[in-house]
Design a protein around this motif. Structure first.
Motif, short mmCIF file in Angstrom:
data_model
loop_
_atom_site.label_atom_id
_atom_site.label_comp_id
_atom_site.label_asym_id
_atom_site.label_seq_id
_atom_site.Cartn_x
_atom_site.Cartn_y
_atom_site.Cartn_z
N ARG A 1 17.69 -37.52 -18.23
CA ARG A 1 18.82 -38.08 -18.98
C ARG A 1 20.02 -38.34 -18.07
NH1 ARG A 1 19.78 -38.82 -24.15
NH2 ARG A 1 17.83 -37.75 -24.67
N CYS B 1 19.12 -41.72 -16.48
CA CYS B 1 19.00 -42.81 -17.46
C CYS B 1 19.45 -42.31 -18.83
CB CYS B 1 17.56 -43.32 -17.50
SG CYS B 1 17.30 -44.75 -18.55
N LYS C 1 10.85 -43.70 -20.26
CA LYS C 1 11.08 -42.57 -21.16
C LYS C 1 11.10 -41.25 -20.41
CE LYS C 1 9.32 -40.59 -25.48
NZ LYS C 1 8.27 -40.70 -26.54
N LYS D 1 18.56 -44.82 -21.79
CA LYS D 1 17.18 -45.32 -21.83
C LYS D 1 17.12 -46.84 -21.64
CE LYS D 1 15.50 -41.30 -22.21
NZ LYS D 1 14.87 -40.71 -21.00
N ARG D 2 17.86 -47.27 -20.63
CA ARG D 2 17.85 -48.69 -20.26
C ARG D 2 17.95 -48.79 -18.75
NH1 ARG D 2 23.44 -51.39 -22.14
NH2 ARG D 2 22.74 -52.93 -20.63
#
Length: 743
Positions: free
Chosen positions: A471, A474, A467, A477-478
């Motif tokens: 951004r 990632c 988390k 968010k994987r």
């Protein structure tokens, strides 16, 4: 109101229900007006039920609107509608195998491999062919010289001339003789020219380099050898034998479906119909035949799949050649019947694609095996958990080795193998593993349980770590390939293998907590790069928690004994839907199983085979890759693994409940155990009194020790509760210790 208005018995006007009337299209009405009977007064511009009843003298069935639309189309007015109906049954311009890159690549590989095999086969036999040509050269020389001589002397016309002489037909004989003379003179000139040409060629060859002389000699040997070849003995051997199986045609299929016991089909065939319809022509599909079949209304593909053995018998093919499957993308009544030329079980051992060379990418499917059509099948590990089940000796271990090898050949993957039967099947992978254990004793089971706990903690650590990633690194968010390669981020793939996992989940002490940890990891960990591969030969509710079996996404089931085991591995209602691993034959079909969760429909797969030697070679390559990448950790790097608390329940009971104390209530024993080893038994002490007794009884059951009722007088009243007698436990521990020491 007229006096002729119908009234009922009470004198009130009767309400009349007018029949339902459906207007005909204008074109149909015009067609009726132009019929020979158009001079008669029209009865109505509407077709009513009453009109039909009057004509027949009895009540007629209602006129369906569909029938009127058919009549409307018969006038040629609805051309576009007819064209649309025909367009639905158009055959594809591009063949089915060319629609998918994977299918096209597989077909291309098959064609290239076939011709490569033919070329290699013939090249290795070229010396044999040269010897055969040399042996046939004398015969070829005689044939060549004799044939040329017969041509020059016009011997082919000799029979006609002899026949004319026998008939005393002088005129015909003279004509044939003059014709022969002309031919011989012309051909003699050709013969002289040929002789001169050969003489000049011989002189030139005699003065040519040695390589040219040998080349000329080889050419003559080949030419004369071909001329001298017997008609019944060809020079070239066949690299591929022709198929001896009969072509699958519609008559055979229709007859077979009438014999498998589906009432809707047999009733239709009793009326002279086929009972089934073919959505397209039966075609060749790989090493077999494919038939796309529409079953009768109300019959599903599962109804046929559960009768696979009957269908194979009706088709007169081995069971391993007949593979019906549904096509739910069309409808539940569409069946794809594939009938192979060879029994799947007789293809021999399948070599793993990565057995000799290559590395693997964890984010791509691991090469796993082939389907009955010979197409490669891969199993994805990224964002998936895998459950494998079978009876002993049916190929489960080979499947585990293949998937473990795929994970090992990606140096970014951290490997945690646990082989919980102590056979050493996964020992070669120890050199590339962060954690590793092989054994069936309590210490090994405890180590595996500790791994489950650590995996759960790892999942909980990864969630906030993922988390927090920016951004731009990632966005979804994987975990990605780039993130996995960033070792400092700590979100590398982690694959944990638990072979014979029933020994862990059914353990009286570690099982319950391990099951809870596994369920948590399966539900949460897959999105965080933590993957479980579970394999068992005893799939039941006691040895495989339902929370675990219900949440895995990829399932592979080899031969199992019954419906319960089948559905535990493949999912609820799989057996009912015709997905039955019970149909595989013991030993004969070893390595064959149903794979669910990879393709749109369950697929039969024959797994690749890795023996111990091949597995060791794969592990050596994996070790080299990890050494170069600097990703060896844990046991593979010579580091001590996390300590494991070794618990001996019987010895601990003897310590807290000596024989001298006599019989003891179970809850008292549990409290004393928790005080002795809080880490091991602390959770037991938090239970209620009855739950404490149940927990202790379950833990002692595998040792053959049962709890008993013990009465105690408290405040003048006798209170009965479950407890134990320490004497038998102490005797068992004493006997066990003597056995270990060899006494």
């Amino acid at each position: 109101m007229s006096e002729n208005t119908p009234r009922n018995e009470h004198g009130d006007a009767e309400v009349i229900d007018f029949p339902t009337m459906v207007p005909l299209p204008q074109e149909v009405r015009e067609g009726q007006e132009n019929t020979p009977d158009s001079g008669k007064p029209p009865t109505s511009e509407r077709v009513t039920h009453d009109d039909a009843a009057d004509d027949a003298g009895e009540e007629a069935p209602p006129v369906r609107v569909d029938a009127q639309l058919d009549a409307y189309r018969a006038q040629g007015a609805d051309f576009l509608a007819e064209l649309a109906e025909r367009a639905q049954s158009q055959r594809p311009i591009v063949p089915a195998w060319a629609h998918s890159k994977e299918e096209a690549a597989h077909t291309l590989r098959w064609v290239v491999a076939y011709y490569a095999h033919v070329a290699a086969y013939q090249a290795t036999r070229s010396p044999k062919y040269l010897l055969k040509l040399a042996a046939r050269t004398p015969r070829g020389t005689v044939r060549a010289v004799g044939g040329f001589t017969r041509w020059v002397l016009d011997w082919e016309g000799e029979g006609a001339r002899v026949e004319a002489a026998k008939r005393n037909d002088a005129e015909t004989y003279l004509k044939l003789s003059r014709q022969r003379d002309r031919r011989v003179r012309a051909r003699a000139i050709v013969a002289v020219l040929v002789a001169i040409t050969l003489l000049i060629a011989a002189i030139l060859v005699a003065g040519a380099p040695t390589w040219a002389q040998w080349s000329t000699l080889a050419g003559l040997v080949i030419l004369l050898g071909l001329i001298g070849a017997p008609a019944d003995r060809p020079l070239i051997d066949r690299a591929a034998l022709p198929q001896q199986v009969a072509k699958l045609d519609s008559d055979v299929v229709v007859r077979a479906f009438g014999a498998i016991g589906i009432s809707a089909i047999t009733q239709a065939q009793a009326k002279g119909k086929d009972g089934i319809t073919f959505a397209s022509a039966i075609t060749r599909d790989g090493p077999g035949w494919r038939a796309d079949i529409d079953l009768p209304i109300g019959v599903t593909a599962a109804d046929v799949m559960e009768r696979r053995a009957r269908l194979a018998s009706a088709l007169r093919r081995p069971l391993g050649c007949v593979w019906p499957e549904g096509d739910p993308g069309v409808h539940e009544g569409r069946l794809v019947l594939w009938v192979g030329d060879r029994d799947l079980s007789k293809r021999g051992l399948l070599t793993w694609a990565l057995a000799k060379t290559g590395r693997h990418d964890f984010f791509a499917p691991v090469p796993f095996g082939e389907d009955p059509r010979g197409r490669a099948v891969g199993v994805p590990l990224f964002q998936h958990n895998v459950l494998i089940g079978s009876l002993p000796g049916q190929g489960k271990t080979a499947a585990v080795r293949v998937l473990t090898g795929g994970a090992a050949l990606d140096p970014s993957v951290q490997l945690w193998p646990h082989e919980l039967k102590g056979s050493g099947d996964l020992d070669p992978y120890e050199r590339v593993s962060h954690r590793f254990v092989s054994g069936i004793d309590d210490t090994s089971i405890g180590y595996a349980a500790e791994s489950m706990r650590l995996l759960r903690e790892e999942v909980m650590r990864r969630a906030p770590a993922l988390k927090k990633l920016p951004r731009d690194i990632c966005p979804d968010k994987r975990i990605t390939r780039d993130i996995a390669d960033k070792r400092s981020v700590g979100l590398f793939p982690l694959v944990a293998i638990f072979d014979e996992c029933q020994n862990l989940f059914a353990h009286p002490f570690y099982g319950a907590q391990a099951g809870e940890d596994a369920e948590f990891i399966i539900k949460v960990g897959r999105a965080l790069g933590v993957v479980l591969i579970l394999a068992t030969q005893r799939p039941d509710k006691d040895s495989l928690p339902t929370g675990v079996s219900a949440n895995v996404s990829v399932r592979f089931c080899l031969k199992v004994g019954g419906q319960v085991e089948n559905d535990m591995i493949l999912g609820t209602s799989s057996y009912k839907n015709g997905i039955r691993a019970t149909v595989f034959r013991p030993e004969v079909d070893a390595g064959n199983g149903y794979l669910v969760g990879v393709n749109a429909t369950p697929t039969v797969v024959r797994t690749a085979y890795l023996d111990q030697v091949a597995t060791d070679q794969v592990a050596q390559r994996a070790h080299a890759l990890r050494t170069a990448a600097g990703t060896l950790t844990g046991i593979a790097a010579g580091q001590d693994s996390a300590p494991v608390t070794q618990v001996d329940l019987l010895a601990d009971i003897c310590a807290v409940a000596p024989v001298s104390d006599g019989k003891v209530w179970s809850e008292t024993v549990v409290d004393r155990l928790a005080e002795l080893r809080p880490d091991a038994y602390g959770a037991w002490a938090e239970l209620e009194a009855d739950a404490k007794a149940n927990q202790l009884a379950a833990a002692l059951k595998p040792y053959g020790i049962s709890t008993i009722q013990i009465g105690r007088r408290i405040s003048g009243k006798v209170v009965n509760r479950r407890g134990i007698d320490p004497a038998p436990i102490a005797a068992m521990v004493t006997q066990r210790n003597k056995g270990r020491s060899g006494g």
